[in-house]
Design an enzyme around this catalytic site. Structure first.
Site, PDB file in Angstrom:
ATOM      1  N   HIS A 159      26.412  13.134  61.066  1.00 54.84           N
ATOM      2  CA  HIS A 159      27.326  12.603  62.091  1.00 54.84           C
ATOM      3  C   HIS A 159      28.470  13.591  62.317  1.00 54.84           C
ATOM      4  O   HIS A 159      28.743  14.008  63.431  1.00 54.84           O
ATOM      5  CB  HIS A 159      27.859  11.238  61.650  1.00 54.84           C
ATOM      6  CG  HIS A 159      28.960  10.726  62.517  1.00 54.84           C
ATOM      7  ND1 HIS A 159      28.733  10.270  63.795  1.00 54.84           N
ATOM      8  CD2 HIS A 159      30.290  10.609  62.298  1.00 54.84           C
ATOM      9  CE1 HIS A 159      29.893   9.886  64.334  1.00 54.84           C
ATOM     10  NE2 HIS A 159      30.843  10.092  63.446  1.00 54.84           N
ATOM     11  N   ARG A 183      19.700  12.849  66.725  1.00 52.63           N
ATOM     12  CA  ARG A 183      20.762  13.710  66.208  1.00 52.63           C
ATOM     13  C   ARG A 183      20.223  14.479  65.009  1.00 52.63           C
ATOM     14  O   ARG A 183      19.875  13.873  63.999  1.00 52.63           O
ATOM     15  CB  ARG A 183      21.929  12.802  65.779  1.00 52.63           C
ATOM     16  CG  ARG A 183      23.232  13.485  65.505  1.00 52.63           C
ATOM     17  CD  ARG A 183      24.208  12.495  64.883  1.00 52.63           C
ATOM     18  NE  ARG A 183      23.937  12.334  63.468  1.00 52.63           N
ATOM     19  CZ  ARG A 183      24.171  11.222  62.764  1.00 52.63           C
ATOM     20  NH1 ARG A 183      24.655  10.148  63.352  1.00 52.63           N
ATOM     21  NH2 ARG A 183      23.917  11.178  61.481  1.00 52.63           N
ATOM     22  N   TYR A 236      21.030   7.974  54.436  1.00 49.20           N
ATOM     23  CA  TYR A 236      20.604   6.914  55.340  1.00 49.20           C
ATOM     24  C   TYR A 236      19.352   7.246  56.158  1.00 49.20           C
ATOM     25  O   TYR A 236      18.910   6.454  56.955  1.00 49.20           O
ATOM     26  CB  TYR A 236      21.758   6.479  56.257  1.00 49.20           C
ATOM     27  CG  TYR A 236      22.436   7.598  57.041  1.00 49.20           C
ATOM     28  CD1 TYR A 236      21.906   8.030  58.257  1.00 49.20           C
ATOM     29  CD2 TYR A 236      23.604   8.198  56.578  1.00 49.20           C
ATOM     30  CE1 TYR A 236      22.526   9.037  58.988  1.00 49.20           C
ATOM     31  CE2 TYR A 236      24.235   9.215  57.302  1.00 49.20           C
ATOM     32  CZ  TYR A 236      23.691   9.620  58.501  1.00 49.20           C
ATOM     33  OH  TYR A 236      24.309  10.614  59.216  1.00 49.20           O
TER      34      TYR A 236
HETATM   35  C1  LIG Z   1      36.602   1.746  68.292  1.00 49.31           C
HETATM   36  C2  LIG Z   1      36.040   2.675  67.257  1.00 49.31           C
HETATM   37  N1  LIG Z   1      35.548   2.161  66.099  1.00 49.31           N
HETATM   38  C3  LIG Z   1      35.081   2.994  65.141  1.00 49.31           C
HETATM   39  C4  LIG Z   1      35.113   4.345  65.317  1.00 49.31           C
HETATM   40  C5  LIG Z   1      34.622   5.279  64.209  1.00 49.31           C
HETATM   41  N2  LIG Z   1      33.364   5.940  64.666  1.00 49.31           N
HETATM   42  C6  LIG Z   1      33.369   7.178  65.172  1.00 49.31           C
HETATM   43  S1  LIG Z   1      31.868   7.660  65.704  1.00 49.31           S
HETATM   44  C7  LIG Z   1      31.151   6.218  65.210  1.00 49.31           C
HETATM   45  C8  LIG Z   1      29.683   6.000  65.454  1.00 49.31           C
HETATM   46  C9  LIG Z   1      29.330   6.075  66.883  1.00 49.31           C
HETATM   47  O1  LIG Z   1      27.972   6.048  67.076  1.00 49.31           O
HETATM   48  P1  LIG Z   1      27.289   6.244  68.487  1.00 49.31           P
HETATM   49  O2  LIG Z   1      28.054   5.511  69.537  1.00 49.31           O
HETATM   50  O3  LIG Z   1      25.867   5.919  68.370  1.00 49.31           O
HETATM   51  O4  LIG Z   1      27.504   7.773  68.839  1.00 49.31           O
HETATM   52  P2  LIG Z   1      27.003   9.061  68.033  1.00 49.31           P
HETATM   53  O5  LIG Z   1      28.099   9.424  67.046  1.00 49.31           O
HETATM   54  O6  LIG Z   1      25.718   8.750  67.397  1.00 49.31           O
HETATM   55  O7  LIG Z   1      26.905  10.122  69.061  1.00 49.31           O
HETATM   56  C10 LIG Z   1      32.094   5.383  64.624  1.00 49.31           C
HETATM   57  C11 LIG Z   1      31.808   4.063  64.055  1.00 49.31           C
HETATM   58  C12 LIG Z   1      35.624   4.827  66.533  1.00 49.31           C
HETATM   59  N3  LIG Z   1      35.677   6.132  66.815  1.00 49.31           N
HETATM   60  N4  LIG Z   1      36.075   3.974  67.484  1.00 49.31           N
END
Ligand SMILES: Cc1ncc(C[n+]2csc(CCOP(=O)(O)OP(=O)(O)O)c2C)c(N)n1
Lengths: 373, 361
Positions: free
Chosen positions: A268, A264, A277
């Site tokens: 975020h 990425r 980080y």
């Molecule tokens: C059940 C849940 N817990 C927490 C969140 C908050 N949250 C949104 S994105 C994220 C990180 C997700 O990381 P990843 O699955 O690696 O996807 P990326 O954003 O890197 O594409 C978090 C913790 C959420 N959306 N849903």
């Protein structure tokens, strides 16, 4: 005496990611697992779409920084996974995306204004899922993996020639729903492809604190389905692997997990500071693996692409950016009464009463404004 | 707790093996000839509703934990797999979020899934899918995707169940916009309301009161009772209104009976559907009697009774001559079988509460 134990497990995936085109634009000597590199015509189409979505992500990110959109999770750097996987879908297949997969929605044909409705704050899902065979993007992590599995199960029961594809992240792969979806899909042998975009971070949490496994593709073995590890920045590899997995599903051979190794490039969302980080050297390192650069080099080397072709695509990208700006300059009409319109299929007295309250308030506001004029 | 004649006594913790269900009692009426009044248990009525829905509509699917071969731990799905085949009725892997999440996908692809959460507290792993997706899909897509899913949840106590087998979770579901929450108290309503729920284009949480599963009624199936958004006055009276649903309807009727011996004329309303709430029927009754109390097994604080008391007061304040009472379980986790009788709202507790009203007013 031996006990006849049924075996459904498979061997673990190859450690070396599947790849056709190296970071230098040259063919690789890494494994391709019997997959074939897509034709030049297909690769040209993938190149064009990657350039378009990168421009789209840049424009939307820019508008977000200006405060024109509430929040936006960009998939810049992940174009190969987004575009390669989505392009492999047939029109009848269904896509089950997450919040980061706007590039996939765009590839699926969802119009810019409808796509951005959610980020503008107009409505949670601005497009008709049936029209684009695309589910609303899920925000609760990993929940959509089960929807994709159930949808594919219904397709299977109905004898439909349709498969489903769902994206999930490395962070989402730790959620319980991911495991339930892998298991249901494999037990039911549904035509489902799980594309796990391993972009190394879940907000700020790095992969090594997300899992102690060597690689996420290994998980497939535990559920009795094939798992592939793909160079997620090589669109040729992603397209070939996902196409084969969809084909497998449609042939009745069940689901596949495809781990796309990618990175990425942006934060975020616009609301976090990635310098807290990760090191800039790391970001620089990953720039060498840029999915668009390498395909452009490759296509130039085969003669399929020249300066004129590149300029042509760049022009289309600018036109798309303009469409995005226009869409953002046109205020969507918001009818507050619609708050009540889609909660239930049948009218509810309590909602009708609350709607009347709102309408009285709105009438009062209008009267007050008229009085001031 | 009183149990009417012909019903399996359920207060003895040894009488019912909760995990394996009640193989014998639930299935006594297996070969009921149609169109003739017969004695029907609630499980049989539910079973017949599922059978009729499966027969009428190819898109109806029944799946969940042990609903196929075993016919469900309460035998509500007994015989359906044999009759309709394993592509219509089947045993899913053991994962509640998975069951609801896949039901969502199936509904998006034109099916009408009817899923079973084995016990009340075991629906909690699916809470996210139910609250974040089942309830909201229609709204987030502006009505373009509706989810005709029926989620059957055996709930409430009074059967001597072990921990996590006796919860009343209705407040979680009723406070979630987008869900319809239904709970029958008798076999006829069980049949009719389940059929209506499955036919509904909106998702329905269909809560089955475990302690009423073995209640019998003389019925001719198919039967159509009042629509699911209507409460029913099931006993007329003039002095006070008792509101109840599912497992506490019996308690309310028994309380009215006992009240009559003390010269009280008590009206009893079976709410039947908790969301939407039938303000019209209930307010009309409260205006007539000027006193109301609601009885439920769930804990009191923040419970469904609080909502009922608030909306009845808002609508009928000047007609009321006493505060609306809640006679409920205590604000403690549902207790072990030997403490159950002290927790559950009893006829005595109901009558004692009614005494707190100033009857001179
Ligand atoms: C059940 C849940 N817990 C927490 C969140 C908050 N949250 C949104 S994105 C994220 C990180 C997700 O990381 P990843 O699955 O690696 O996807 P990326 O954003 O890197 O594409 C978090 C913790 C959420 N959306 N849903």
């Amino acid at each position: 005496m031996t006990i006849d134990v049924p075996t459904t497990g498979r061997s673990l995936p190859q450690l070396q990611p599947i790849s056709f085109i190296g970071p230098d634009g040259q063919p690789t000597d890494t494994p391709t697992e019997g997959l074939r590199i897509p034709s030049d015509a297909t690769l040209i189409g993938l190149y064009r779409q990657m350039v378009l979505v990168r421009r789209f992500e840049a424009q939307v990110t820019h508008l977000t920084r200006q405060g024109r959109l509430a929040t936006y999770p960009s998939a810049a750097g992940q174009e190969a996974a987004e575009v390669g996987a989505t392009t492999a879908l047939a029109p009848n297949d269904w896509l089950f995306p997450t919040y980061r997969d706007s590039a996939a929605l765009l590839t699926r044909g969802v119009p810019v204004a409808e796509l951005l409705a959610a980020f503008r704050g107009d409505w949670h899902c601005g497009f008709d899922p049936h029209e684009y065979h695309t589910s609303p993007a899920a925000t609760p992590l990993a929940t959509q993996t089960l929807h994709a599995t159930g949808f594919a199960m219904a397709a299977k029961l109905k004898g439909e020639d349709a498969a489903t594809l769902t994206f999930l992240g490395d962070g989402a792969s730790s959620e319980g729903d991911t495991h339930e979806a892998f298991n249901f899909a494999s037990v039911w042998q549904t035509p489902t492809v799980f594309v796990l975009q391993n972009n190394q971070y879940a907000i700020s949490t790095p992969l090594r604190e997300q899992t102690n496994a060597t690689m996420l593709a290994d998980r497939a073995a535990g559920y009795g389905m094939p798992g592939l590890r793909v160079d997620g920045n090589d669109v040729a590899a992603v397209f070939a692997a996902v196409s084969a997995a969809l084909e497998r599903g449609r042939n009745g051979d069940g689901p596949t997990l495809i781990e796309c190794l990618t990175y990425r490039m942006e934060s975020h969302t616009n609301s976090d500071d990635p310098t807290k980080y990760r090191e800039s050297e790391e970001v620089e390192h990953w720039k060498q693996f840029d999915p668009i650069d390498r395909l452009e080099k490759y296509l130039r080397s085969t003669g399929a692409l020249n300066d004129a072709g590149v300029a042509d695509v760049a022009e289309a990208a600018e036109a798309l950016a303009e469409t995005v700006r226009d869409a953002m300059n046109t205020e969507a009409e918001i009818d507050p009464r619609e708050l009540f319109a889609h909660v239930y299929s049948r009218p509810r007295t309590a909602l009708a009463e609350q709607q009347q309250l709102l309408e009285a308030e709105l009438a009062g506001t209008e009267l007050a404004a008229a009085g001031q004029a | 707790m009183s149990v009417e004649a012909g019903t399996t006594p359920t207060t003895d913790p040894n009488a019912v093996d909760v995990e394996s269900g009640t193989a014998t009692s639930a299935n006594e009426d297996a070969a009921v000839p149609e169109a003739r009044p017969t004695s029907v248990t609630m499980t049989k009525a539910l079973n017949q509703a599922l059978r009729d829905c499966l027969a009428d509509d190819d898109t109806v699917l029944v799946f969940g934990e042990d609903v196929g071969r075993l016919g469900g731990v309460f035998r509500v799905t007994e015989g359906l797999r044999a009759e309709f085949g394993a592509t219509r009725v089947w045993d899913s892997p053991l994962a509640e979020s998975g069951i609801i999440g896949t039901a969502i996908g199936m509904a998006m692809n034109g099916m009408r899934p009817v899923v079973e959460m084995q016990f009340d507290a075991y629906a909690y792993p699916a809470f996210e899918q139910i609250v974040s997706h089942v309830a909201k899909m229609r709204n987030r897509t502006k009505g373009r995707v509706s989810l005709p899913i029926t989620i059957r949840i055996p709930y409430a106590g009074d059967i001597g169940g072990v921990e996590h087998h006796s919860d009343s979770s209705e407040a979680y579901w009723t406070s979630t916009p987008g869900l319809t929450v239904v709970t029958p108290s008798n076999p006829a309503d069980a049949y009719s309301l389940l059929r209506e729920s499955i036919a509904s284009d909106d998702p329905v949480v269909f809560m089955e009161p475990k302690s009423r599963y073995w209640m019998k009624e003389t019925l001719t199936l198919p039967v159509t009772t009042a629509p699911m958004d209507r409460a029913q006055v099931i006993r007329e009276g003039t002095d006070a209104t008792l509101l109840a649903y599912g497992p506490t309807v019996r308690t309310a009727l028994d309380s009215a009976e006992a009240g009559a011996e003390h010269g009280l004329s008590i009206e009893v309303i079976d709410l039947r559907t908790l969301s939407p709430f039938d303000d019209e029927t209930v307010s009309a009754s409260v205006r007539k009697t000027s006193r109301a109390a609601i009885i439920h097994e769930a804990a009191q604080f923040g419970g469904y009774g609080a909502e009922v008391a608030a909306r009845l007061t808002e609508r009928n304040f000047t007609y009321l001559s006493a505060p609306i009472l809640r006679i409920t379980g205590f604000d403690v986790p549902y207790p072990s079988p030997k403490l159950e009788e002290f927790y559950l709202p009893t006829v005595e507790r109901v009558l004692d509460s009614l005494e707190s009203w100033d009857w001179e007013l």
